[in-house]
Design a protein around this motif. Structure first.
Motif, PDB file in Angstrom:
ATOM      1  N   PRO A 158      13.423 -31.678 -70.848  1.00  0.00           N
ATOM      2  CA  PRO A 158      12.306 -31.018 -70.149  1.00  0.00           C
ATOM      3  C   PRO A 158      12.353 -31.161 -68.629  1.00  0.00           C
ATOM      4  CG  PRO A 158      11.511 -32.412 -71.954  1.00  0.00           C
ATOM      5  CD  PRO A 158      12.953 -32.742 -71.751  1.00  0.00           C
ATOM      6  N   VAL A 159      13.260 -32.002 -68.109  1.00  0.00           N
ATOM      7  CA  VAL A 159      13.301 -32.233 -66.656  1.00  0.00           C
ATOM      8  C   VAL A 159      14.519 -31.586 -66.017  1.00  0.00           C
ATOM      9  CG1 VAL A 159      12.014 -34.382 -66.896  1.00  0.00           C
ATOM     10  CG2 VAL A 159      14.506 -34.462 -66.834  1.00  0.00           C
ATOM     11  N   LEU A 160      15.119 -30.634 -66.698  1.00  0.00           N
ATOM     12  CA  LEU A 160      16.309 -29.976 -66.138  1.00  0.00           C
ATOM     13  C   LEU A 160      16.007 -29.403 -64.752  1.00  0.00           C
ATOM     14  CD1 LEU A 160      19.189 -28.801 -66.326  1.00  0.00           C
ATOM     15  CD2 LEU A 160      18.190 -26.798 -67.457  1.00  0.00           C
ATOM     16  N   LEU A 161      14.890 -28.691 -64.622  1.00  0.00           N
ATOM     17  CA  LEU A 161      14.464 -28.178 -63.324  1.00  0.00           C
ATOM     18  C   LEU A 161      13.424 -29.143 -62.760  1.00  0.00           C
ATOM     19  CD1 LEU A 161      14.188 -24.369 -64.137  1.00  0.00           C
ATOM     20  CD2 LEU A 161      16.114 -25.617 -63.129  1.00  0.00           C
ATOM     21  N   PRO A 162      13.703 -29.796 -61.638  1.00  0.00           N
ATOM     22  CA  PRO A 162      12.890 -30.921 -61.164  1.00  0.00           C
ATOM     23  C   PRO A 162      11.404 -30.652 -61.010  1.00  0.00           C
ATOM     24  CG  PRO A 162      14.944 -30.831 -59.957  1.00  0.00           C
ATOM     25  CD  PRO A 162      14.904 -29.595 -60.807  1.00  0.00           C
ATOM     26  N   GLU A 163      11.024 -29.445 -60.627  1.00  0.00           N
ATOM     27  CA  GLU A 163       9.606 -29.195 -60.351  1.00  0.00           C
ATOM     28  C   GLU A 163       8.918 -28.413 -61.460  1.00  0.00           C
ATOM     29  OE1 GLU A 163       8.099 -30.612 -57.639  1.00  0.00           O
ATOM     30  OE2 GLU A 163      10.057 -31.576 -57.515  1.00  0.00           O
ATOM     31  N   MET A 164       9.557 -28.323 -62.612  1.00  0.00           N
ATOM     32  CA  MET A 164       8.977 -27.597 -63.735  1.00  0.00           C
ATOM     33  C   MET A 164       8.720 -28.564 -64.889  1.00  0.00           C
ATOM     34  SD  MET A 164       8.866 -24.457 -62.617  1.00  0.00           S
ATOM     35  CE  MET A 164       8.693 -23.430 -64.082  1.00  0.00           C
ATOM     36  N   GLY A 165       7.931 -28.136 -65.847  1.00  0.00           N
ATOM     37  CA  GLY A 165       7.713 -28.937 -67.040  1.00  0.00           C
ATOM     38  C   GLY A 165       6.652 -30.008 -66.851  1.00  0.00           C
ATOM     39  N   PRO A 166       6.481 -30.849 -67.874  1.00  0.00           N
ATOM     40  CA  PRO A 166       5.380 -31.840 -67.856  1.00  0.00           C
ATOM     41  C   PRO A 166       5.519 -32.914 -66.795  1.00  0.00           C
ATOM     42  CG  PRO A 166       6.865 -32.236 -69.717  1.00  0.00           C
ATOM     43  CD  PRO A 166       7.274 -30.927 -69.125  1.00  0.00           C
ATOM     44  N   HIS A 167       6.738 -33.122 -66.281  1.00  0.00           N
ATOM     45  CA  HIS A 167       6.940 -34.172 -65.283  1.00  0.00           C
ATOM     46  C   HIS A 167       7.291 -33.608 -63.907  1.00  0.00           C
ATOM     47  CE1 HIS A 167       6.732 -37.222 -68.418  1.00  0.00           C
ATOM     48  NE2 HIS A 167       7.537 -36.463 -69.137  1.00  0.00           N
ATOM     49  N   GLY A 168       7.005 -32.335 -63.702  1.00  0.00           N
ATOM     50  CA  GLY A 168       7.249 -31.730 -62.405  1.00  0.00           C
ATOM     51  C   GLY A 168       6.399 -32.367 -61.325  1.00  0.00           C
ATOM     52  N   ARG A 169       6.955 -32.416 -60.111  1.00  0.00           N
ATOM     53  CA  ARG A 169       6.254 -32.944 -58.932  1.00  0.00           C
ATOM     54  C   ARG A 169       5.947 -34.434 -59.047  1.00  0.00           C
ATOM     55  NH1 ARG A 169       4.576 -28.581 -55.898  1.00  0.00           N
ATOM     56  NH2 ARG A 169       3.079 -29.805 -54.702  1.00  0.00           N
ATOM     57  N   MET A 170       6.689 -35.156 -59.867  1.00  0.00           N
ATOM     58  CA  MET A 170       6.454 -36.582 -60.061  1.00  0.00           C
ATOM     59  C   MET A 170       7.489 -37.459 -59.369  1.00  0.00           C
ATOM     60  SD  MET A 170       3.674 -37.074 -61.709  1.00  0.00           S
ATOM     61  CE  MET A 170       3.834 -38.761 -62.268  1.00  0.00           C
ATOM     62  N   GLY A 171       8.554 -36.888 -58.846  1.00  0.00           N
ATOM     63  CA  GLY A 171       9.597 -37.693 -58.221  1.00  0.00           C
ATOM     64  C   GLY A 171      10.728 -37.998 -59.193  1.00  0.00           C
ATOM     65  N   VAL A 172      11.889 -38.316 -58.626  1.00  0.00           N
ATOM     66  CA  VAL A 172      13.101 -38.503 -59.427  1.00  0.00           C
ATOM     67  C   VAL A 172      12.956 -39.666 -60.404  1.00  0.00           C
ATOM     68  CG1 VAL A 172      15.579 -38.975 -59.340  1.00  0.00           C
ATOM     69  CG2 VAL A 172      14.527 -37.584 -57.556  1.00  0.00           C
ATOM     70  N   VAL A 173      12.428 -40.805 -59.946  1.00  0.00           N
ATOM     71  CA  VAL A 173      12.371 -42.000 -60.782  1.00  0.00           C
ATOM     72  C   VAL A 173      11.538 -41.750 -62.032  1.00  0.00           C
ATOM     73  CG1 VAL A 173      11.592 -44.403 -60.894  1.00  0.00           C
ATOM     74  CG2 VAL A 173      12.766 -43.562 -58.854  1.00  0.00           C
ATOM     75  N   GLN A 174      10.353 -41.178 -61.871  1.00  0.00           N
ATOM     76  CA  GLN A 174       9.475 -40.926 -63.015  1.00  0.00           C
ATOM     77  C   GLN A 174      10.068 -39.891 -63.960  1.00  0.00           C
ATOM     78  OE1 GLN A 174       6.735 -42.573 -63.775  1.00  0.00           O
ATOM     79  NE2 GLN A 174       6.851 -43.865 -61.960  1.00  0.00           N
ATOM     80  N   ARG A 175      10.681 -38.865 -63.412  1.00  0.00           N
ATOM     81  CA  ARG A 175      11.272 -37.823 -64.253  1.00  0.00           C
ATOM     82  C   ARG A 175      12.410 -38.378 -65.089  1.00  0.00           C
ATOM     83  NH1 ARG A 175      14.011 -35.057 -61.079  1.00  0.00           N
ATOM     84  NH2 ARG A 175      14.710 -33.634 -62.715  1.00  0.00           N
ATOM     85  N   MET A 176      13.314 -39.108 -64.455  1.00  0.00           N
ATOM     86  CA  MET A 176      14.447 -39.674 -65.182  1.00  0.00           C
ATOM     87  C   MET A 176      13.987 -40.670 -66.238  1.00  0.00           C
ATOM     88  SD  MET A 176      17.318 -38.322 -64.298  1.00  0.00           S
ATOM     89  CE  MET A 176      18.053 -37.307 -63.013  1.00  0.00           C
ATOM     90  N   ARG A 177      12.973 -41.444 -65.912  1.00  0.00           N
ATOM     91  CA  ARG A 177      12.467 -42.424 -66.874  1.00  0.00           C
ATOM     92  C   ARG A 177      11.951 -41.734 -68.134  1.00  0.00           C
ATOM     93  NH1 ARG A 177       8.642 -46.190 -63.936  1.00  0.00           N
ATOM     94  NH2 ARG A 177      10.646 -46.919 -63.100  1.00  0.00           N
TER      95      ARG A 177
END
Length: 284
Positions: free
Chosen positions: A161-180
């Motif tokens: 779900p984080v393939l596109l950094p600013e899309m999906g449920p974790h968009g706009r959260m920053g790299v660390v939170q998205r990867m986690r």
């Protein structure tokens, strides 16, 4: 150092006169026609010189009124710290909130971009391996603060779900939170700052002049196995921001109170006898 560009020479002279107190904060400056005549240049040169001082925050233009001396724009401090990545929101948004600014950003992502050699080296992948590339323009109160270009290997994020950094449920959260959120635990980040001069594209996006000093920060995040999972080039205009790094000094373990230690690290001798296993109790 002498300036060869006429509008920069005029800007330097006007800046010096303002700093010497010839015009105070709130004073209206003479027209560009007067400055053009005074310095023996065209009106377009005088206009560019005044626009330069507007960009620097020394002057302000008022529609239908003219150009005025404004209160000096404060050069703010941008603190880079590992703690900025431990918040449950974008690090940039948190940083700006602490400075009483409203943060926003615009971005464009493109998937399946082959990694060039320098990016492949930073990400420990092969040149040509596919990445997602995202270009960012970061704003505070609607004004440009910094630019960034981020590269993430699709071998890590493809099909998530984080393939596109600013899309999906974790968009706009920053790299660390998205990867986690996909099981990639970022443990460290390395930043390499260096001075540079603004390109035409950077100057247009940041509202500065071509050749102005900028700070370029080459940043790479690593997971707990030491694998690079994201790299980015961040560009900050030096005229508006200074970069500071916070270095945390950990206390020796012996100085830390027990309440700061995990239960597994505490000595059994600190526990009451009733809480210890029978095999650990002393014979009375």
């Amino acid at each position: 150092m002498p300036r060869d560009t006429p509008y920069l020479q005029v800007a330097d002279k006007l800046r010096a006169r303002i700093r010497a107190g010839e015009w105070a904060v709130g004073d209206k400056l003479p027209s560009r026609a007067r400055f053009a005549e005074e310095y023996g240049v065209g009106q377009s040169v005088a206009q560019r010189a005044m626009e330069r001082l507007i960009i620097e925050g020394i002057l302000e233009g008022r529609a239908g009124s003219g150009t005025y001396v404004r209160r000096a724009r404060e050069r703010r401090r941008m603190v880079r710290s590992r703690h900025r990545e431990q918040r449950n929101r974008s690090p940039f948004a948190s940083d700006m909130a602490e400075l009483d600014h409203e943060a926003d950003w615009e971005c464009t992502s493109v998937a399946r971009v082959p990694a060039p050699e320098d990016i492949a080296e930073r990400l420990a992948i092969e040149p040509g391996d596919l990445c997602v590339v995202t270009d960012y323009e970061f704003l505070a109160d609607g004004m440009p603060v910094q630019l960034a270009k981020s590269w993430e290997p699709m071998a890590i994020t493809d099909g998530t779900p984080v393939l596109l950094p600013e899309m999906g449920p974790h968009g706009r959260m920053g790299v660390v939170q998205r990867m986690r959120s996909i099981g990639v635990d970022i443990a460290t980040g390395i930043e390499l700052p260096r001075p540079a001069r603004a390109t035409r594209e950077q100057a247009n996006l940041l509202g500065i002049s071509i050749g102005d000093l900028v700070i370029e920060i080459e940043r790479t995040y690593f997971d707990r196995e030491g694998r690079p999972v994201e790299t980015a080039d961040v560009v900050v205009p030096d005229i508006r921001w200074e970069i500071a790094y916070e270095i945390r000094v950990d206390r020796p373990d012996s100085d830390q109170p027990d309440s700061d230690q995990p239960d597994s690290d505490r000595q059994d001798s600190d526990r009451p006898d009733s809480d210890r296993p029978d095999s650990d109790r002393q014979d009375s």
